[in-house]
Each structure stands twice: as structure tokens, then as C-alpha cells.
Design an enzyme around this catalytic site. Structure first.
Site, PDB file in Angstrom:
ATOM      1  N   GLY A  10       5.145  -0.591   1.144  1.00 14.95           N
ATOM      2  CA  GLY A  10       4.854  -1.346   2.421  1.00 14.95           C
ATOM      3  C   GLY A  10       4.646  -2.976   2.207  1.00 14.95           C
ATOM      4  O   GLY A  10       3.985  -3.541   1.058  1.00 14.95           O
ATOM      5  N   ARG A  72      10.695   1.814   0.910  1.00 16.23           N
ATOM      6  CA  ARG A  72       9.870   2.772   0.394  1.00 16.23           C
ATOM      7  C   ARG A  72      11.024   3.776  -0.241  1.00 16.23           C
ATOM      8  O   ARG A  72      11.697   4.572   0.568  1.00 16.23           O
ATOM      9  CB  ARG A  72       9.069   3.519   1.185  1.00 16.23           C
ATOM     10  CG  ARG A  72       7.867   2.923   1.556  1.00 16.23           C
ATOM     11  CD  ARG A  72       6.609   3.682   2.257  1.00 16.23           C
ATOM     12  NE  ARG A  72       5.454   3.287   2.298  1.00 16.23           N
ATOM     13  CZ  ARG A  72       4.788   2.380   3.159  1.00 16.23           C
ATOM     14  NH1 ARG A  72       5.898   2.156   4.278  1.00 16.23           N
ATOM     15  NH2 ARG A  72       3.857   2.072   3.246  1.00 16.23           N
ATOM     16  N   ASP A 103       1.576   2.653  -5.844  1.00 14.68           N
ATOM     17  CA  ASP A 103       1.827   3.344  -6.627  1.00 14.68           C
ATOM     18  C   ASP A 103       3.202   3.756  -6.711  1.00 14.68           C
ATOM     19  O   ASP A 103       3.639   4.210  -7.955  1.00 14.68           O
ATOM     20  CB  ASP A 103       0.645   4.703  -6.563  1.00 14.68           C
ATOM     21  CG  ASP A 103       0.718   5.141  -4.997  1.00 14.68           C
ATOM     22  OD1 ASP A 103       1.438   4.369  -4.331  1.00 14.68           O
ATOM     23  OD2 ASP A 103      -0.048   5.948  -4.700  1.00 14.68           O
ATOM     24  N   THR A 125      -1.294  -3.598  -2.549  1.00 18.83           N
ATOM     25  CA  THR A 125      -1.621  -2.449  -1.402  1.00 18.83           C
ATOM     26  C   THR A 125      -2.696  -3.151  -0.731  1.00 18.83           C
ATOM     27  O   THR A 125      -3.804  -3.270  -1.255  1.00 18.83           O
ATOM     28  CB  THR A 125      -1.694  -1.161  -1.969  1.00 18.83           C
ATOM     29  OG1 THR A 125      -2.372  -0.292  -1.120  1.00 18.83           O
ATOM     30  CG2 THR A 125      -2.728  -0.950  -3.277  1.00 18.83           C
ATOM     31  N   ASP A 127      -4.544  -1.030   0.805  1.00 21.24           N
ATOM     32  CA  ASP A 127      -5.490   0.217   0.426  1.00 21.24           C
ATOM     33  C   ASP A 127      -6.534   0.019  -0.601  1.00 21.24           C
ATOM     34  O   ASP A 127      -7.327   0.729  -0.919  1.00 21.24           O
ATOM     35  CB  ASP A 127      -4.768   1.423   0.250  1.00 21.24           C
ATOM     36  CG  ASP A 127      -4.069   2.137   1.462  1.00 21.24           C
ATOM     37  OD1 ASP A 127      -4.465   1.531   2.704  1.00 21.24           O
ATOM     38  OD2 ASP A 127      -3.274   2.781   1.718  1.00 21.24           O
TER      39      ASP A 127
END
Length: 341
Positions: A10, A72, A103, A125, A127
Site C-alpha cells: 500500500g 501488492r 511485511d 506501513t 499500521d
């Protein structure tokens, strides 16, 4: 030296800062030729390359997204994908490859490194769940966006006496939920690390609205789930590509809270808004530091390593150390969110 560069997974704000740093340092300090691959590993497999010079990265520092495009795709999981990667790198005469990703992209990078290619990785990321680094590119901007959204939700929640649910990204780890929830003053933060009890939420909301407030803010990570044995039965909803369906847990929470409490409840799903826009100064600086460290490491002959922020320093860590690991939110941070309810 001919150095390849790709961004996979992403998009996040700060990627262009990292690309810019690799090019400026690589071309200006070392005289390297930098080749960018379009759309992550997919572009390496398909041979979609472009030159990267100072001209290409001019005025890109403050631009979100990635000038290389991203996708991706994991070549080691696709029949013939790894062979295609090696063939492209050989034909392009690439001597080292810098991979910027999360990851999945970094796991693919480790597989390519095992095949004999010099690989240096950079973690990104929103996240913030890449193991081995205190922070990844994109996280600070995402938290800033989520916090501002929560700030804006407060006034409309209080004006209408509503429960407002704000769903943020975070499939396996609730870094965005925890940090933006604390910074934005949310009453309840729900993260994947600590499955929730809807009955406790119901009791809390009823008490709060009866005793001292007429509105509440709930921040929920998309990967949050109810605890086993509690009265809410729910499984994480995923799409055909394995991504979590945005708004699924938020919609279910909205229904549960309205049914159980009778309070007017609304849902805001931030979704991809968290990825977009202008990167914060923190992500611009982190991307720049990681980019310089990566091209330095590649020039020195290091391979199968990743740049990582440890305290105030950028260090190199083996990719093998992060494979299959998730950096979860520490329980003490979630305890702070509970303490401030």
C-alpha cells in the site's frame, strides 16, 4: 554501480522522500545509476523500469503516494515469479536492489536476497507493525490524519448527543487506533491486541451518558474482534484478495450499540484517507534518513538487511529477524487509553 529501487504494498506518505534521498545520495555522492521499477515487484517481473535522476525527484519531497507506483504482488508466491525477477535484474545489470515496503514486500525481498541478489529494505506501513523498527514511514501522517478527524467528530457528536464510531486501519495491530484515540480524546479504543466485551461497552456508555456526558467517541481498528465467550458473535470480514472489508466491524458495532443502548450512533470510516495527502515533517525526515542509510548500506556491500529506527538512531537489522513477526501495541499504551476513558 547500478542500483534498482521499488515501492511495494500500500502507498503511504513519505515514500517519495525516501526515493528522493536514495537518488540524491546515490547519484550525487557515489555516482551510482538508479533505476526505478514501476508497481513494486510486479514491475520487476514485467520489466517495467524507468531511470531515476535528480530531475525525476525534484519537488517530490512534500508529495504523498509514490512516483514509482505500487502494487501488492509477491513473486516468490507466483509460479515463475522469482525466476522472472532474477532475469530482469540480470538484463538491467542491477547490482543492488532497494525495496521499500511492508511485511509482504519485505518477505519477498528476503527470498530474492536468498537467491543471491544484494537487497537492502526500507520499512513503510501506516499500521506501524513491521517488527524491528520503532517506526515505519507513513505512520506519523496516518495518526495525524486520524487524530484530526476525531477532533472534528467531537463537536458534531456533542451537538447531536450521539455516539460516534471512528474506524481506522489496523488489521493485526492497533497502533493507529491507540495513538489517535489517546491524542483525540476518545472514550473507548478497540484494538486487535485486546478483544473487547460488548457488554462492558454497553454498561460504560449507559453510565457515562447517565452520569456526566451526552456523547461518546469510540475508535476501533478494522481488525478488532469481540472476545470469545462474550455476547457478540463476529468474525473479521475479508474480501477476495484477503483485505479486511472497510467498515464491517464499525457497522456491526453501530448496530450493537444502538440496539443495546438506544443511543443515536453514527459511523465514520476513514479508510484510505489515512494514506493520502501531504506527509508530515516526521515522515519526510524518516523517509530521508532511511533512504540515505539504505543507499549507504548497498554501497558498502551489505545485503538482506533493513533500515530500522531504534531510539534516535537508524541502524541496519537482518531481514531474517523480522520474517513472520508483527509488532503489536504494548499493553501499557492500551492501558493509558482505558485509564483516560
Amino acid at each position: 554501480m547500478r542500483v534498482g529501487l521499488l515501492t511495494g504494498g500500500g502507498d503511504v506518505p513519505g515514500l517519495n522522500a525516501a526515493i528522493r534521498a536514495v537518488v540524491k545520495r546515490g547519484e550525487g555522492e557515489y555516482g551510482h545509476t538508479i533505476t526505478g521499477f514501476r508497481n513494486g515487484w510486479r514491475g520487476v517481473v514485467d520489466g517495467l523500469s524507468m531511470p531515476l535522476t535528480r530531475e525525476h525527484i525534484r519537488n517530490q519531497l512534500a508529495v504523498g503516494g509514490t512516483l514509482l507506483g505500487t502494487a501488492r504482488y509477491h513473486p516468490h508466491a507466483d509460479n515463475g515469479g522469482l525466476d522472472a525477477v532474477l532475469s530482469t535484474l540480470e538484463s538491467e545489470k542491477i547490482e543492488a536492489l532497494i525495496c521499500i515496503g511492508g511485511d509482504g514486500t519485505l518477505h519477498a525481498a528476503s527470498k530474492v536476497a536468498e537467491a543471491g541478489i544484494r537487497i537492502v529494505a526500507i520499512p513503510k506501513t501506516i499500521d506501524n507493525d513491521v517488527w524491528g523498527t520503532d517506526q515505519s514511514i507513513g505512520f506519523d501522517t496516518a495518526v495525524s490524519i486520524a487524530t484530526e478527524a476525531i477532533d472534528r467528530i467531537h463537536t458534531t457528536a456533542e451537538s447531536h448527543n450521539r455516539v460516534m464510531i471512528v474506524e481506522v486501519m489496523g488489521r493485526h495491530a492497533g497502533w493507529i487506533a491507540a495513538t489517535s484515540g489517546i491524542a483525540g480524546g476518545a472514550e473507548i479504543v478497540l484494538a486487535p491486541e485486546e478483544p473487547f466485551d460488548i457488554d462492558k461497552i454497553e454498561r460504560f456508555l449507559k453510565h457515562r451518558h447517565r452520569a456526566h456526558a451526552s456523547f461518546s467517541i469510540i475508535v476501533v481498528a478494522e481488525g478488532a474482534v469481540p472476545a470469545q465467550g462474550t455476547s457478540m458473535d463476529y468474525e473479521t470480514q475479508v474480501g477476495k484478495f484477503g483485505d479486511i472489508v472497510a467498515g464491517a466491524v464499525g457497522e456491526r458495532l453501530k448496530l450493537e450499540i444502538e440496539t443495546r443502548t438506544g443511543f443515536d450512533t453514527r459511523l465514520v470510516v476513514l479508510g484510505h484517507v489515512q494514506r493520502g495527502g501531504i506527509p508530515t515533517h516526521v515522515d519526510r525526515i524518516l523517509g530521508s534518513r532511511f533512504g540515505v542509510a539504505a543507499i549507504d548500506a548497498a554501497t558498502q556491500g551489505q545485503s538482506n538487511v533493513m533500515t530500522a529506527l531504534r531510539g534516535e538512531s537508524v541502524v541496519m537489522v537482518p531481514l531474517s529477524e523480522i520474517a513472520g513477526k508483527v509488532k503489536y501495541v504494548p499493553h501499557e499504551l492500551l492501558a493509558v487509553a482505558r485509564a483516560l476513558a
